[in-house]
Design a protein around this motif. Structure first.
Motif, short mmCIF file in Angstrom:
data_model
loop_
_atom_site.label_atom_id
_atom_site.label_comp_id
_atom_site.label_asym_id
_atom_site.label_seq_id
_atom_site.Cartn_x
_atom_site.Cartn_y
_atom_site.Cartn_z
N PRO A 411 -53.06 63.64 2.94
CA PRO A 411 -53.31 64.73 1.99
C PRO A 411 -53.62 66.06 2.67
N LEU A 412 -54.36 66.01 3.78
CA LEU A 412 -54.65 67.23 4.52
C LEU A 412 -53.37 67.83 5.09
N GLU A 413 -52.54 66.97 5.67
CA GLU A 413 -51.30 67.45 6.27
C GLU A 413 -50.36 68.04 5.23
N ARG A 414 -50.26 67.37 4.08
CA ARG A 414 -49.38 67.88 3.03
C ARG A 414 -49.85 69.24 2.50
N ALA A 415 -51.14 69.51 2.69
CA ALA A 415 -51.68 70.81 2.27
C ALA A 415 -51.62 71.85 3.38
N GLY A 416 -51.11 71.47 4.56
CA GLY A 416 -50.89 72.44 5.62
C GLY A 416 -51.73 72.30 6.86
N VAL A 417 -52.68 71.35 6.89
CA VAL A 417 -53.52 71.15 8.08
C VAL A 417 -52.69 70.45 9.16
N PRO A 418 -52.62 70.98 10.38
CA PRO A 418 -51.90 70.27 11.45
C PRO A 418 -52.56 68.93 11.75
N VAL A 419 -51.75 67.89 11.86
CA VAL A 419 -52.25 66.54 12.07
C VAL A 419 -51.69 65.99 13.38
N PHE A 420 -52.54 65.27 14.12
CA PHE A 420 -52.18 64.69 15.41
C PHE A 420 -52.50 63.20 15.40
N GLU A 421 -51.87 62.47 16.30
CA GLU A 421 -52.19 61.07 16.51
C GLU A 421 -51.76 60.67 17.91
N PRO A 422 -52.38 59.64 18.50
CA PRO A 422 -51.93 59.17 19.80
C PRO A 422 -50.51 58.63 19.71
N LEU A 423 -49.73 58.86 20.76
CA LEU A 423 -48.39 58.29 20.87
C LEU A 423 -48.52 57.01 21.68
N VAL A 424 -48.43 55.85 21.02
CA VAL A 424 -48.73 54.58 21.68
C VAL A 424 -47.52 53.65 21.66
N ASP A 425 -47.56 52.71 22.56
CA ASP A 425 -46.57 51.63 22.60
C ASP A 425 -46.90 50.64 21.48
N SER A 426 -46.07 50.61 20.46
CA SER A 426 -46.30 49.72 19.32
C SER A 426 -45.35 48.53 19.29
N SER A 427 -44.69 48.26 20.41
CA SER A 427 -43.66 47.22 20.40
C SER A 427 -44.23 45.85 20.06
N ALA A 428 -45.49 45.58 20.43
CA ALA A 428 -46.11 44.28 20.12
C ALA A 428 -47.12 44.37 18.98
N TYR A 429 -47.35 45.56 18.46
CA TYR A 429 -48.39 45.78 17.45
C TYR A 429 -48.16 44.92 16.21
N PHE A 430 -46.92 44.83 15.76
CA PHE A 430 -46.64 44.10 14.52
C PHE A 430 -46.55 42.59 14.72
N ASN A 431 -46.82 42.13 15.95
CA ASN A 431 -47.05 40.70 16.16
C ASN A 431 -48.38 40.27 15.54
N TYR A 432 -49.34 41.21 15.52
CA TYR A 432 -50.71 40.88 15.10
C TYR A 432 -51.12 41.54 13.79
N HIS A 433 -50.53 42.66 13.51
CA HIS A 433 -50.85 43.51 12.36
C HIS A 433 -50.88 42.70 11.06
N HIS A 434 -52.01 42.76 10.34
CA HIS A 434 -52.18 42.10 9.04
C HIS A 434 -52.09 40.58 9.11
N THR A 435 -52.43 40.01 10.27
CA THR A 435 -52.35 38.56 10.44
C THR A 435 -53.69 37.99 10.89
N PRO A 436 -53.83 36.66 10.87
CA PRO A 436 -55.05 36.04 11.42
C PRO A 436 -55.22 36.25 12.92
N ALA A 437 -54.17 36.74 13.59
CA ALA A 437 -54.22 36.88 15.05
C ALA A 437 -54.74 38.25 15.51
N ASP A 438 -55.10 39.15 14.60
CA ASP A 438 -55.55 40.48 15.00
C ASP A 438 -57.03 40.43 15.39
N THR A 439 -57.28 39.93 16.59
CA THR A 439 -58.63 39.69 17.08
C THR A 439 -58.87 40.42 18.40
N LEU A 440 -60.12 40.49 18.81
CA LEU A 440 -60.52 41.31 19.96
C LEU A 440 -59.76 40.95 21.23
#
Length: 477
Positions: A411-440
């Motif tokens: 919502p901030l970005e759509r109203a014109g606030v510049p938004v940033f985020e880290p550029l990360v390697d997500s190639s394995a992220y969806f192996n764990y995302h929203h699953t029982p395996a997303d642990t420390l």
């Protein structure tokens, strides 16, 4: 010339030494200060310890749950101990509770007498419920919305399965986000379309990689009045049903008993590290505090919250005060409603001119390569010193985009606030995302340090820039 270089190096070493004892008022974005921030973050385990607290002590944190409430208190307490000014912003959140969930194939061509096939699944957030004893219905398998619509009357009273595979090859080549977006589109919109066509229930093939018969949950778009049971099945079970359907018709017995309870009271955790001469201007650095209930949300989004918290810890250890106020936000309810981001926007929509920039980390704790930002093209050159200081840790890339597209800062970005985020390697992220395996144990402590280094360096740099990076073009909702 050699003497000039030698004197310059000596001054840098002196500045670095004095910074370490908090005795030197260096220019805010000079190389020595930036290097101190980077190096201090790379030596600290503080963020990993906070991540361990969040995952091991609190555990799952779905909005409305006791875990979410405990996480609010835990993060607020940690930020108060650092000396930040903490505010708990009230947010009304959905309160969906998972119940029993089971399924088996009870009829299919060639089935031996007395044999059924178990299907591993998990309910999608917002799913409706079957009768307590379950329901039995034919399974209709489709691979597109067009194919579903073409089935017509076959859909009524059936269990629809959207068998759409996650493109792990695309994820492996740096496009995990688009791969996820394609599958998540079926997860969110598919059950509602099936309900509109009279389906008894809807299933989706889990959106993610690592096919180890693990189901991936997530939000779906079913609505009151047509809240049919909806679940994600494992990739293996989706493939099994597709193979069996080639032999002939099949039926499933499905039991899902979730409950949609009245909205609950919760909070965004807001922690301010006050600025100096530009204290009325704000730079947000954030992650979302809630997680799905299947696991402890280490990557999604414990690393984002711990990384944002680590910004203030790093600056405190160096006794550094920013020009603009740094605002750490642990958002509530990103997973199944983004109510936290919306509540913050509504409370601050008349103060957006004082929001210099916003950072959100919600792509997991994989290796960071740099950062993404929705600044206008002429502004890119001003980030060269930040890129230079992050290059030694392999994180010197700045990828400019017209829209960064993060959820809670959207919502901030759509109203014109510049938004940033880290550029990360997500190639394995969806192996764990929203699953029982997303642990420390899935989080690499070294990469989290690098993550904090990027987050802190970027936050500090934005909080102290002389240049006004301006506004981005407002977007339509």
């Amino acid at each position: 010339m050699k003497s000039v270089i030698k004197n310059s190096l000596s001054l840098t070493v002196l500045a670095t030494s004095l910074l370490a004892v908090g005795a030197y008022a260096a220019p805010a974005n000079d190389p020595a200060t930036l290097a101190q921030i980077r190096d201090n973050a790379m030596k600290s385990d503080w963020a990993y310890e906070r991540l361990a607290d969040l995952t091991d002590l609190v555990g799952p944190r779905l909005s409305g749950s006791a875990g979410a409430a405990a996480a609010v208190e835990q993060v607020a307490d940690a930020m108060r101990k650092l000396g930040a000014k903490v505010t708990l912003q009230p947010v009304k959140v959905p309160h969906w509770v998972r119940g029993a969930e089971s399924a088996e194939l009870v009829e299919y061509t060639g089935r031996p007498a007395g044999i059924t096939q178990k299907v591993v699944l998990t309910a999608l957030g917002g799913s409706g419920a079957t009768p307590a004893a379950g329901l039995t219905a034919p399974v209709v398998i489709v691979r597109s919305f067009e194919e579903l619509k073409a089935k017509g009357a076959q859909v009524k009273g059936s269990i629809v399965l959207f068998d759409v595979a996650f493109d792990q090859e695309m994820a492996n080549r740096g496009h995990a986000g688009p791969a996820y977006g394609h599958g998540a589109g079926f997860r969110f919109a598919g059950p509602k379309l099936a309900a509109d066509m009279g389906a008894a229930a809807a299933l989706v093939r889990s959106v993610g990689g690592a096919d180890y018969r693990i189901p991936h949950t997530g939000a779906t778009g079913v609505v009151e009045g047509a809240r049919i049971p909806a679940a994600a099945v494992t990739s293996e079970d989706a493939m099994l049903m597709s193979r069996l359907s080639v032999r002939g018709p099949l039926k499933m017995h499905l039991t899902l008993t979730p409950q949609n309870l009245p909205d609950a009271d919760s909070f965004n955790v807001i922690a301010d590290w006050p600025g100096t001469d530009k204290a009325d201007e704000v730079v947000i650095v954030s992650g979302h505090l809630d997680s799905w209930d299947l696991a402890t949300g280490a990557h999604d989004d414990g690393t984002g919250v711990a990384g944002a918290m680590g910004v203030i810890d790093t600056l405190k250890k160096l006794n550094l005060k920013p020009r603009r106020t740094i605002r750490v936000i642990a958002w509530m309810n990103e997973e199944n409603g983004t109510r936290g981001g919306k509540a913050y926007f509504e409370a601050n929509k008349d103060k957006l001119d004082k929001h210099f920039a916003a950072i959100e980390s919600d792509s997991g704790g994989g290796r960071p390569f740099g950062f993404i930002g929705s600044v206008t093209p002429p502004m890119v050159k001003y980030f060269a010193p930040l890129k230079d200081v992050l290059e030694p840790i392999g994180a010197g890339i700045f990828e400019r985009r017209d829209i960064a597209g993060a959820a809670d800062t959207g919502p901030l970005e759509r109203a014109g606030v510049p938004v940033f985020e880290p550029l990360v390697d997500s190639s394995a992220y969806f192996n764990y995302h929203h699953t029982p395996a997303d642990t420390l144990d899935k989080v690499n402590p070294y990469e989290l340090k690098r993550h904090v280094a990027v987050m802190t360096s970027l936050t500090w740099y934005l909080a102290n820039m002389d240049e006004n990076i301006g506004r981005v073009a407002p977007q339509q909702d």
